[in-house]
Each structure stands twice: as C-alpha cells, then as structure tokens.
Design a protein around this motif. Structure first.
Motif, PDB file in Angstrom:
ATOM      1  N   GLN A 175       0.829  -1.208   0.000  1.00  0.00           N
ATOM      2  CA  GLN A 175       0.000   0.000   0.000  1.00  0.00           C
ATOM      3  C   GLN A 175       0.860   1.254   0.000  1.00  0.00           C
ATOM      4  O   GLN A 175       0.604   2.196  -0.736  1.00  0.00           O
ATOM      5  N   MET A 176       1.901   1.255   0.837  1.00  0.00           N
ATOM      6  CA  MET A 176       2.763   2.421   0.924  1.00  0.00           C
ATOM      7  C   MET A 176       3.512   2.648  -0.386  1.00  0.00           C
ATOM      8  O   MET A 176       3.615   3.777  -0.871  1.00  0.00           O
ATOM      9  N   GLN A 177       4.018   1.594  -0.994  1.00  0.00           N
ATOM     10  CA  GLN A 177       4.723   1.743  -2.259  1.00  0.00           C
ATOM     11  C   GLN A 177       3.790   2.199  -3.368  1.00  0.00           C
ATOM     12  O   GLN A 177       4.168   3.019  -4.211  1.00  0.00           O
ATOM     13  N   SER A 178       2.570   1.713  -3.362  1.00  0.00           N
ATOM     14  CA  SER A 178       1.593   2.146  -4.353  1.00  0.00           C
ATOM     15  C   SER A 178       1.286   3.634  -4.190  1.00  0.00           C
ATOM     16  O   SER A 178       1.303   4.395  -5.170  1.00  0.00           O
ATOM     17  N   ASP A 179       1.007   4.061  -2.965  1.00  0.00           N
ATOM     18  CA  ASP A 179       0.747   5.478  -2.709  1.00  0.00           C
ATOM     19  C   ASP A 179       1.974   6.325  -3.048  1.00  0.00           C
ATOM     20  O   ASP A 179       1.851   7.431  -3.584  1.00  0.00           O
ATOM     21  N   GLY A 180       3.157   5.813  -2.723  1.00  0.00           N
ATOM     22  CA  GLY A 180       4.398   6.529  -3.031  1.00  0.00           C
ATOM     23  C   GLY A 180       4.619   6.687  -4.520  1.00  0.00           C
ATOM     24  O   GLY A 180       5.052   7.746  -4.986  1.00  0.00           O
ATOM     25  N   ARG A 181       4.311   5.651  -5.299  1.00  0.00           N
ATOM     26  CA  ARG A 181       4.456   5.742  -6.760  1.00  0.00           C
ATOM     27  C   ARG A 181       3.505   6.778  -7.347  1.00  0.00           C
ATOM     28  O   ARG A 181       3.869   7.523  -8.252  1.00  0.00           O
ATOM     29  N   VAL A 182       2.289   6.847  -6.825  1.00  0.00           N
ATOM     30  CA  VAL A 182       1.331   7.857  -7.298  1.00  0.00           C
ATOM     31  C   VAL A 182       1.863   9.254  -6.998  1.00  0.00           C
ATOM     32  O   VAL A 182       1.845  10.143  -7.855  1.00  0.00           O
ATOM     33  N   MET A 183       2.363   9.454  -5.780  1.00  0.00           N
ATOM     34  CA  MET A 183       2.918  10.748  -5.391  1.00  0.00           C
ATOM     35  C   MET A 183       4.123  11.110  -6.253  1.00  0.00           C
ATOM     36  O   MET A 183       4.244  12.238  -6.737  1.00  0.00           O
ATOM     37  N   MET A 184       5.007  10.141  -6.485  1.00  0.00           N
ATOM     38  CA  MET A 184       6.194  10.386  -7.318  1.00  0.00           C
ATOM     39  C   MET A 184       5.793  10.731  -8.754  1.00  0.00           C
ATOM     40  O   MET A 184       6.398  11.598  -9.374  1.00  0.00           O
ATOM     41  N   ALA A 185       4.768  10.074  -9.280  1.00  0.00           N
ATOM     42  CA  ALA A 185       4.303  10.364 -10.641  1.00  0.00           C
ATOM     43  C   ALA A 185       3.732  11.778 -10.735  1.00  0.00           C
ATOM     44  O   ALA A 185       3.956  12.475 -11.729  1.00  0.00           O
ATOM     45  N   GLN A 186       3.017  12.223  -9.704  1.00  0.00           N
ATOM     46  CA  GLN A 186       2.484  13.592  -9.703  1.00  0.00           C
ATOM     47  C   GLN A 186       3.620  14.612  -9.703  1.00  0.00           C
ATOM     48  O   GLN A 186       3.566  15.603 -10.440  1.00  0.00           O
ATOM     49  N   ILE A 187       4.643  14.373  -8.901  1.00  0.00           N
ATOM     50  CA  ILE A 187       5.786  15.290  -8.861  1.00  0.00           C
ATOM     51  C   ILE A 187       6.518  15.264 -10.194  1.00  0.00           C
ATOM     52  O   ILE A 187       6.883  16.313 -10.740  1.00  0.00           O
ATOM     53  N   ALA A 188       6.721  14.074 -10.755  1.00  0.00           N
ATOM     54  CA  ALA A 188       7.422  13.952 -12.043  1.00  0.00           C
ATOM     55  C   ALA A 188       6.669  14.684 -13.147  1.00  0.00           C
ATOM     56  O   ALA A 188       7.287  15.372 -13.975  1.00  0.00           O
ATOM     57  N   ASP A 189       5.338  14.572 -13.168  1.00  0.00           N
ATOM     58  CA  ASP A 189       4.551  15.293 -14.176  1.00  0.00           C
ATOM     59  C   ASP A 189       4.728  16.797 -14.033  1.00  0.00           C
ATOM     60  O   ASP A 189       4.814  17.514 -15.033  1.00  0.00           O
ATOM     61  N   ARG A 190       4.760  17.284 -12.803  1.00  0.00           N
ATOM     62  CA  ARG A 190       4.969  18.722 -12.571  1.00  0.00           C
ATOM     63  C   ARG A 190       6.334  19.165 -13.082  1.00  0.00           C
ATOM     64  O   ARG A 190       6.462  20.210 -13.697  1.00  0.00           O
ATOM     65  N   ILE A 191       7.349  18.376 -12.791  1.00  0.00           N
ATOM     66  CA  ILE A 191       8.701  18.742 -13.213  1.00  0.00           C
ATOM     67  C   ILE A 191       8.801  18.740 -14.733  1.00  0.00           C
ATOM     68  O   ILE A 191       9.387  19.656 -15.333  1.00  0.00           O
TER      69      ILE A 191
END
Length: 185
Positions: free
Chosen positions: A42-58
C-alpha cells in the motif's frame, strides 16, 4: 484392564499443548508477515502515485532558479518550479499538521500553486520523513554563459507507514530522476 494411565494422559496433554503453542506461534508469525507485506504494498503504491504527480509537474515546468537565489545548494528540501502558465509551484516537506492529510501523517509532502495555501501530495497512510531534491545544473542554464544542459531533478523520498502496532514498522525509500521538457536558451 484397558485404558490409559494417568502418566500417559499427562504426557499426551503435554505434547498436545506444546504442538498447539507452536501452531499458534506460526499463525501469529504468518499473520504479522501478511500485515507487513500489505502495508509495504500500500505504501509503495501510494508513493508511486505521489512520485508520478511530482514527475509530471517537473516535466511540464521549468526550474525557478530565482527562488533559490541564483545558485542551488545540494540537496534542497524544497522544489521551486514555474509551470507552463508562468505560475510559481512549490513542492516541500512540512511538519504543519494542518497542511497534511491527517495529524498522524505529519510530516508530509505538500504543493502550493501561485502562492496559494499548501495542499497535501502524500496520502494519510504514511509519513514523508525526508525529501531531497537534487537539481542539475545548479545554476540557470538560460543565463549568459550557463551550462548547456537540460535541467533535471533527482528526488529521493523516505516514507514510513502509519500503523498502530509498533511491531509492524514499514519504511520505503523511493528515488527517480526527471528532466524538465521546458528549456529556454
């Protein structure tokens, strides 16, 4: 006479008790492993979603070198961007519970657009204990004499799952590098 003696009954009950305790311990051990695995997933899944949002912003923004004072010290715990609409975007870690999804999920990762209030990027199922942004180049490449390098950000995040049981401590470290698709030269 047929039957069991008292000694035979005591030995049988003793063996049965020992086997029962061992089976119960195995059940508890497997249950803890399953809970830990579920928390990790669950934590890795939530972390991947968060990382993808940051990556899209960058990817869709440029690094705001002005907000860093011209040169960036490494690593930094705050990321300043300017999006395609020329709006300032700030991504940072905070320990202010009011900005996080819940008081339990403090510290967390937050985002602000155009100077608005911070809103959480991380979920309420984990804390973001450390975030580091490494920006390359460390000075604005669009400046005269600047490096002819496409700006990129490497970010690393250390997370810990929120769980009522201190026995089930689960943590994860995630890292990725993203290049900005916006480049002024």
């Amino acid at each position: 006479q047929s039957g069991f003696t008292l000694v035979e009954m005591v030995v049988a009950v003793g063996l049965f008790s020992i086997v029962s305790v061992l089976i119960a311990q195995l059940f508890v051990l497997f249950n803890r492993a399953q809970v830990r695995s579920s928390l990790q997933q669950q934590m890795q899944s939530d972390g991947r979603v968060m990382m993808a949002q940051i990556a899209d912003r960058i990817r869709s923004a440029s690094i705001d070198y002005v907000s860093y004072g011209g040169a960036i010290s490494f690593p930094d715990d705050t990321l300043f961007l300017i999006d395609e609409d020329n709006v300032a975007v700030t991504i940072a870690q905070t320990s202010i519970a009011a900005n996080c999804p819940s008081a339990q999920s403090t510290p967390c990762l937050v985002i602000s657009e155009g100077g608005a209030d911070f809103s959480p990027l991380s979920s309420d199922s984990f804390t973001v204990d450390q975030v580091q942004f490494f920006i390359d180049p460390s000075t604005d490449p669009a400046e005269s004499g600047g490096d002819n390098i496409q700006p990129r950000v490497t970010f690393a995040i250390e997370m810990n799952a929120i769980n009522s049981s201190s026995i089930q401590q689960v943590s994860a470290n995630l890292q990725t590098t993203v290049s900005s698709r916006v480049y002024f030269r």
